[in-house]
Design a protein around this motif. Structure first.
Motif, PDB file in Angstrom:
ATOM      1  N   LEU A   1      10.529  -6.488   0.120  1.00 25.95           N
ATOM      2  CA  LEU A   1       9.084  -6.516  -0.023  1.00 25.95           C
ATOM      3  C   LEU A   1       8.714  -6.771  -1.479  1.00 25.95           C
ATOM      4  O   LEU A   1       9.407  -6.337  -2.397  1.00 25.95           O
ATOM      5  CB  LEU A   1       8.471  -5.188   0.417  1.00 25.95           C
TER       6      LEU A   1
ATOM      7  N   ASN B   1      13.447  -0.642   2.244  1.00 29.21           N
ATOM      8  CA  ASN B   1      12.247  -1.299   1.748  1.00 29.21           C
ATOM      9  C   ASN B   1      11.159  -1.291   2.821  1.00 29.21           C
ATOM     10  O   ASN B   1       9.998  -1.057   2.534  1.00 29.21           O
ATOM     11  CB  ASN B   1      12.536  -2.746   1.337  1.00 29.21           C
ATOM     12  N   LEU B   2      11.563  -1.569   4.053  1.00 29.44           N
ATOM     13  CA  LEU B   2      10.643  -1.449   5.169  1.00 29.44           C
ATOM     14  C   LEU B   2      11.437  -1.037   6.401  1.00 29.44           C
ATOM     15  O   LEU B   2      12.545  -1.508   6.617  1.00 29.44           O
ATOM     16  CB  LEU B   2       9.900  -2.752   5.439  1.00 29.44           C
TER      17      LEU B   2
ATOM     18  N   VAL C   1       5.386   1.106  12.086  1.00 29.75           N
ATOM     19  CA  VAL C   1       5.918   0.858  10.741  1.00 29.75           C
ATOM     20  C   VAL C   1       6.082   2.205  10.058  1.00 29.75           C
ATOM     21  O   VAL C   1       5.108   2.932   9.847  1.00 29.75           O
ATOM     22  CB  VAL C   1       4.990  -0.064   9.940  1.00 29.75           C
TER      23      VAL C   1
ATOM     24  N   TYR D   1       8.546   3.096   7.066  1.00 32.14           N
ATOM     25  CA  TYR D   1       8.625   3.009   5.612  1.00 32.14           C
ATOM     26  C   TYR D   1       8.035   1.690   5.132  1.00 32.14           C
ATOM     27  O   TYR D   1       8.325   0.634   5.691  1.00 32.14           O
ATOM     28  CB  TYR D   1      10.081   3.056   5.140  1.00 32.14           C
ATOM     29  N   ALA D   2       7.225   1.742   4.106  1.00 30.86           N
ATOM     30  CA  ALA D   2       6.807   0.555   3.369  1.00 30.86           C
ATOM     31  C   ALA D   2       6.914   0.923   1.892  1.00 30.86           C
ATOM     32  O   ALA D   2       6.086   1.651   1.363  1.00 30.86           O
ATOM     33  CB  ALA D   2       5.388   0.134   3.732  1.00 30.86           C
TER      34      ALA D   2
ATOM     35  N   ASN E   1       2.872  -1.200  -0.985  1.00 29.10           N
ATOM     36  CA  ASN E   1       2.605  -2.258  -0.025  1.00 29.10           C
ATOM     37  C   ASN E   1       1.900  -1.734   1.218  1.00 29.10           C
ATOM     38  O   ASN E   1       2.264  -0.691   1.756  1.00 29.10           O
ATOM     39  CB  ASN E   1       3.919  -2.927   0.391  1.00 29.10           C
TER      40      ASN E   1
ATOM     41  N   ILE F   1       0.923  -2.854   5.178  1.00 28.71           N
ATOM     42  CA  ILE F   1       1.203  -3.803   6.247  1.00 28.71           C
ATOM     43  C   ILE F   1      -0.112  -4.086   6.961  1.00 28.71           C
ATOM     44  O   ILE F   1      -0.697  -3.203   7.585  1.00 28.71           O
ATOM     45  CB  ILE F   1       2.245  -3.244   7.238  1.00 28.71           C
TER      46      ILE F   1
ATOM     47  N   VAL G   1       2.170  -8.495   4.213  1.00 29.37           N
ATOM     48  CA  VAL G   1       2.236  -7.418   3.234  1.00 29.37           C
ATOM     49  C   VAL G   1       1.053  -7.512   2.288  1.00 29.37           C
ATOM     50  O   VAL G   1       0.844  -8.536   1.627  1.00 29.37           O
ATOM     51  CB  VAL G   1       3.557  -7.481   2.444  1.00 29.37           C
TER      52      VAL G   1
END
Length: 245
Positions: free
Chosen positions: A21, A153-154, A172, A174-175, A179, A181, A221
């Motif tokens: 990301l 990361n995601l 979703v 983890y971001a 960031n 989503i 993102v």
């Protein structure tokens, strides 16, 4: 491609993708003034029924330092965002405050944050935790900061409400960094085009009658950049099996 693994004691099905990301920035420089309170919890963790759709994961992520937010929820786009929160009463409060992860929606007495008891306790200086709890609602300041997760990361999971093959929902989880989503799309091989998933609620995206076979996904993102998953969702995706990539 990773090997199937067994989930931990929570027993939640996950499908995990690691994506690169873009890094936006380490944190916002300016603090914003607001108010915060806390919600009741017998074990001081978060709630399993949080509006973001994280389930059991949302109780213990970030060692239980989680929060419900009001206007920062942003119709679920704010789910998973990280904030530094510190209170403005020096006789009670630590200098750095606490970093929290958004897992729920909640409104209080003109508050932006309804913290888990664990997070609220970490606002306090040693030996005055009970005094801070006695105040109930406190003046705070906050800023958004980067989320940091070891090895991720995601990450997303196939939501437990999914029903193969007619209904697919993903959450979703983890971001990393700062960031958001803002959209999720699936590739439809038969018509050679991307098709958007519906924002169901919180961090959950869904689609009725998803494409058959393995499924490519991509994530928008922070409203501009599209990031495509390196691996496809397996053709026989199902609730109960976890994949690590």
């Amino acid at each position: 491609m990773g090997l199937p693994i067994l989930e931990n004691q929570v027993g939640i099905l996950c499908v995990i993708m690691v994506l690169l990301l873009p890094v936006l920035c380490a944190s916002q420089d300016t603090f914003t003034s607001s108010r915060a309170t806390y919600y009741g919890s017998p074990d001081c963790y978060g709630t399993q029924s949080g509006a973001c759709g994280f389930g059991e994961f949302g109780r213990t992520v970030n060692d239980g330092s989680v929060t419900g937010v009001s206007r920062l929820y942003r119709n679920g786009t704010g789910c998973g965002a990280c904030y530094q929160v510190r209170c403005k009463t020096p006789q009670y409060c630590s200098k750095d405050g606490v970093n929290v992860v958004v897992t729920d929606y909640g409104e209080g007495d003109k508050t932006d944050f309804i913290l888990s008891p664990r997070a609220y306790a970490r606002l306090a200086r040693p030996n005055v935790v009970l005094d801070l709890f006695a105040r109930g609602v406190i003046d705070i300041e906050y800023r958004r900061v980067s989320c940091h997760y070891s090895r991720y990361n995601l990450m997303f999971k196939v939501h437990e409400n999914s029903r193969y093959p007619n209904y697919l929902a993903i959450t979703v989880i983890y971001a990393a960094e700062m960031n958001d989503i803002t959209a999720v799309e699936l590739w439809q091989e038969d018509c050679k085009q991307w098709k958007g998933m519906r924002k169901a609620f919180g961090a959950v995206w869904d689609m009725a009658n998803p494409p058959s076979g393995s499924i490519k996904l991509r994530f928008q993102v922070s409203g501009s950049t599209w990031v495509q998953s390196k691996y496809d969702l397996p053709a026989l995706w199902s609730v109960g099996v976890a994949f690590w990539f």
